[in-house]
Design a protein around this motif. Sequence first.
Motif, PDB file in Angstrom:
ATOM      1  N   MET A 112       0.848  -1.219  -0.159  1.00  0.00           N
ATOM      2  CA  MET A 112       0.014  -0.044   0.045  1.00  0.00           C
ATOM      3  C   MET A 112       0.996   1.237   0.146  1.00  0.00           C
ATOM      4  N   VAL A 113       0.853   2.270  -1.008  1.00  0.00           N
ATOM      5  CA  VAL A 113       1.423   3.328  -1.039  1.00  0.00           C
ATOM      6  C   VAL A 113       0.679   4.554  -1.086  1.00  0.00           C
ATOM      7  N   ILE A 114       0.635   5.551  -0.143  1.00  0.00           N
ATOM      8  CA  ILE A 114      -0.042   6.747   0.054  1.00  0.00           C
ATOM      9  C   ILE A 114       0.598   7.498  -1.106  1.00  0.00           C
ATOM     10  N   LYS A 115      -0.310   7.949  -1.935  1.00  0.00           N
ATOM     11  CA  LYS A 115      -0.145   8.912  -3.028  1.00  0.00           C
ATOM     12  C   LYS A 115      -0.792  10.246  -2.735  1.00  0.00           C
ATOM     13  N   VAL A 116       0.192  11.375  -2.664  1.00  0.00           N
ATOM     14  CA  VAL A 116      -0.423  12.631  -2.593  1.00  0.00           C
ATOM     15  C   VAL A 116      -0.122  13.425  -3.842  1.00  0.00           C
ATOM     16  N   TYR A 117      -1.365  13.761  -4.434  1.00  0.00           N
ATOM     17  CA  TYR A 117      -1.393  14.559  -5.717  1.00  0.00           C
ATOM     18  C   TYR A 117      -1.163  16.229  -5.382  1.00  0.00           C
ATOM     19  N   ILE A 118      -0.165  16.649  -5.880  1.00  0.00           N
ATOM     20  CA  ILE A 118       0.305  18.149  -5.285  1.00  0.00           C
ATOM     21  C   ILE A 118       0.566  19.068  -6.998  1.00  0.00           C
ATOM     22  N   ALA A 119       0.468  20.252  -6.750  1.00  0.00           N
ATOM     23  CA  ALA A 119       0.704  21.059  -7.906  1.00  0.00           C
ATOM     24  C   ALA A 119       1.830  22.107  -7.337  1.00  0.00           C
ATOM     25  N   SER A 120       3.250  21.617  -7.906  1.00  0.00           N
ATOM     26  CA  SER A 120       4.263  22.553  -7.564  1.00  0.00           C
ATOM     27  C   SER A 120       4.336  23.996  -7.743  1.00  0.00           C
TER      28      SER A 120
ATOM     29  N   ASN B 119       5.223  12.292  10.913  1.00  0.00           N
ATOM     30  CA  ASN B 119       4.450  11.152  11.491  1.00  0.00           C
ATOM     31  C   ASN B 119       5.418   9.961  10.773  1.00  0.00           C
ATOM     32  N   LYS B 120       6.213  10.261  10.037  1.00  0.00           N
ATOM     33  CA  LYS B 120       7.050   8.987   9.318  1.00  0.00           C
ATOM     34  C   LYS B 120       6.189   7.936   8.479  1.00  0.00           C
ATOM     35  N   ILE B 121       5.148   8.582   7.844  1.00  0.00           N
ATOM     36  CA  ILE B 121       4.090   7.703   7.171  1.00  0.00           C
ATOM     37  C   ILE B 121       4.630   7.709   5.622  1.00  0.00           C
ATOM     38  N   GLU B 122       4.976   6.882   5.093  1.00  0.00           N
ATOM     39  CA  GLU B 122       5.725   6.867   3.645  1.00  0.00           C
ATOM     40  C   GLU B 122       4.539   7.162   2.867  1.00  0.00           C
ATOM     41  N   PHE B 123       5.129   7.902   1.635  1.00  0.00           N
ATOM     42  CA  PHE B 123       4.135   8.321   0.501  1.00  0.00           C
ATOM     43  C   PHE B 123       4.918   8.858  -0.447  1.00  0.00           C
ATOM     44  N   GLU B 124       4.114   8.877  -1.704  1.00  0.00           N
ATOM     45  CA  GLU B 124       4.781   9.337  -2.711  1.00  0.00           C
ATOM     46  C   GLU B 124       4.192  10.523  -3.335  1.00  0.00           C
ATOM     47  N   GLU B 125       4.897  11.480  -3.799  1.00  0.00           N
ATOM     48  CA  GLU B 125       4.441  13.029  -4.036  1.00  0.00           C
ATOM     49  C   GLU B 125       4.186  12.925  -5.484  1.00  0.00           C
ATOM     50  N   LYS B 126       3.012  13.024  -5.997  1.00  0.00           N
ATOM     51  CA  LYS B 126       2.809  13.236  -7.362  1.00  0.00           C
ATOM     52  C   LYS B 126       2.481  14.698  -7.903  1.00  0.00           C
ATOM     53  N   ASP B 127       3.516  15.210  -8.584  1.00  0.00           N
ATOM     54  CA  ASP B 127       3.183  16.538  -9.159  1.00  0.00           C
ATOM     55  C   ASP B 127       2.348  16.513 -10.491  1.00  0.00           C
TER      56      ASP B 127
ATOM     57  N   ALA C 146       1.552  19.430 -11.936  1.00  0.00           N
ATOM     58  CA  ALA C 146       2.202  20.373 -12.581  1.00  0.00           C
ATOM     59  C   ALA C 146       3.191  20.157 -13.367  1.00  0.00           C
ATOM     60  N   ALA C 147       3.910  18.985 -13.382  1.00  0.00           N
ATOM     61  CA  ALA C 147       5.289  18.726 -13.808  1.00  0.00           C
ATOM     62  C   ALA C 147       5.050  17.527 -14.845  1.00  0.00           C
ATOM     63  N   SER C 148       3.703  16.716 -14.440  1.00  0.00           N
ATOM     64  CA  SER C 148       3.542  15.532 -15.222  1.00  0.00           C
ATOM     65  C   SER C 148       2.137  15.507 -15.877  1.00  0.00           C
ATOM     66  N   GLU C 149       2.000  15.645 -17.015  1.00  0.00           N
ATOM     67  CA  GLU C 149       0.445  15.556 -17.591  1.00  0.00           C
ATOM     68  C   GLU C 149       0.019  13.809 -17.142  1.00  0.00           C
ATOM     69  N   GLU C 150       0.692  13.186 -17.120  1.00  0.00           N
ATOM     70  CA  GLU C 150       0.447  11.764 -16.759  1.00  0.00           C
ATOM     71  C   GLU C 150      -0.125  11.757 -15.404  1.00  0.00           C
ATOM     72  N   ASN C 151       0.375  12.237 -14.568  1.00  0.00           N
ATOM     73  CA  ASN C 151      -0.267  12.453 -13.157  1.00  0.00           C
ATOM     74  C   ASN C 151      -1.291  13.597 -13.133  1.00  0.00           C
ATOM     75  N   ARG C 152      -1.576  14.603 -13.720  1.00  0.00           N
ATOM     76  CA  ARG C 152      -2.681  15.144 -13.702  1.00  0.00           C
ATOM     77  C   ARG C 152      -3.670  14.258 -14.365  1.00  0.00           C
ATOM     78  N   LYS C 153      -3.407  13.842 -15.469  1.00  0.00           N
ATOM     79  CA  LYS C 153      -4.823  12.796 -16.017  1.00  0.00           C
ATOM     80  C   LYS C 153      -5.131  11.677 -15.244  1.00  0.00           C
ATOM     81  N   TRP C 154      -4.091  11.060 -14.611  1.00  0.00           N
ATOM     82  CA  TRP C 154      -4.389   9.899 -13.711  1.00  0.00           C
ATOM     83  C   TRP C 154      -5.531  10.591 -12.594  1.00  0.00           C
TER      84      TRP C 154
ATOM     85  N   LEU D  68      -8.926  19.764  -7.638  1.00  0.00           N
ATOM     86  CA  LEU D  68      -7.739  20.627  -7.400  1.00  0.00           C
ATOM     87  C   LEU D  68      -7.057  19.718  -6.217  1.00  0.00           C
ATOM     88  N   PRO D  69      -5.703  20.068  -6.354  1.00  0.00           N
ATOM     89  CA  PRO D  69      -4.685  19.279  -5.240  1.00  0.00           C
ATOM     90  C   PRO D  69      -4.822  20.303  -4.076  1.00  0.00           C
TER      91      PRO D  69
END
Length: 114
Positions: free
Chosen positions: A1-9, A30-38, A40-48, A65-66
């Motif tokens: 399980m991966v926490i993904k946080v979609y943001i706009a840099s 809180n040392k919770i593992e996550f992936e930051e998905k930008d 603004a930098a990736s059309e693929e991330n925005r679309k997903w 919106l993020p």
Amino acid sequence: MVIKVYIASSSGSTAIKKQQQDVLGFLEANKIEFEEKDIAASEENRKWMRENVPEDSRPASGNPLPPRLFNDSRYLGDYSAFFEARENNAVYAFLGLTAPPGSKEAEALAKQQA
């Protein structure tokens, strides 16, 4: 399980920047593992992100919106849902994770089960 946080840099919105910092800061502290998905930098991330926010969680007009949070591909919520979970000491449940022993959330859960 991966926490993904979609943001706009490169968001022009101060409110969005503060919300993103709040979520990321909490997860890091809180040392919770996550992936930051930008988005603004990736059309693929925005679309997903846009395709995977459920209809009932979308704004009446425009695009979602993020910040938006996911556990793998399962939608968790936006900033207001995260904030509410944090206020209720239920962030781990919100994220779909087990609260670590000794945390306020784990203690609250133990009291409920007793």
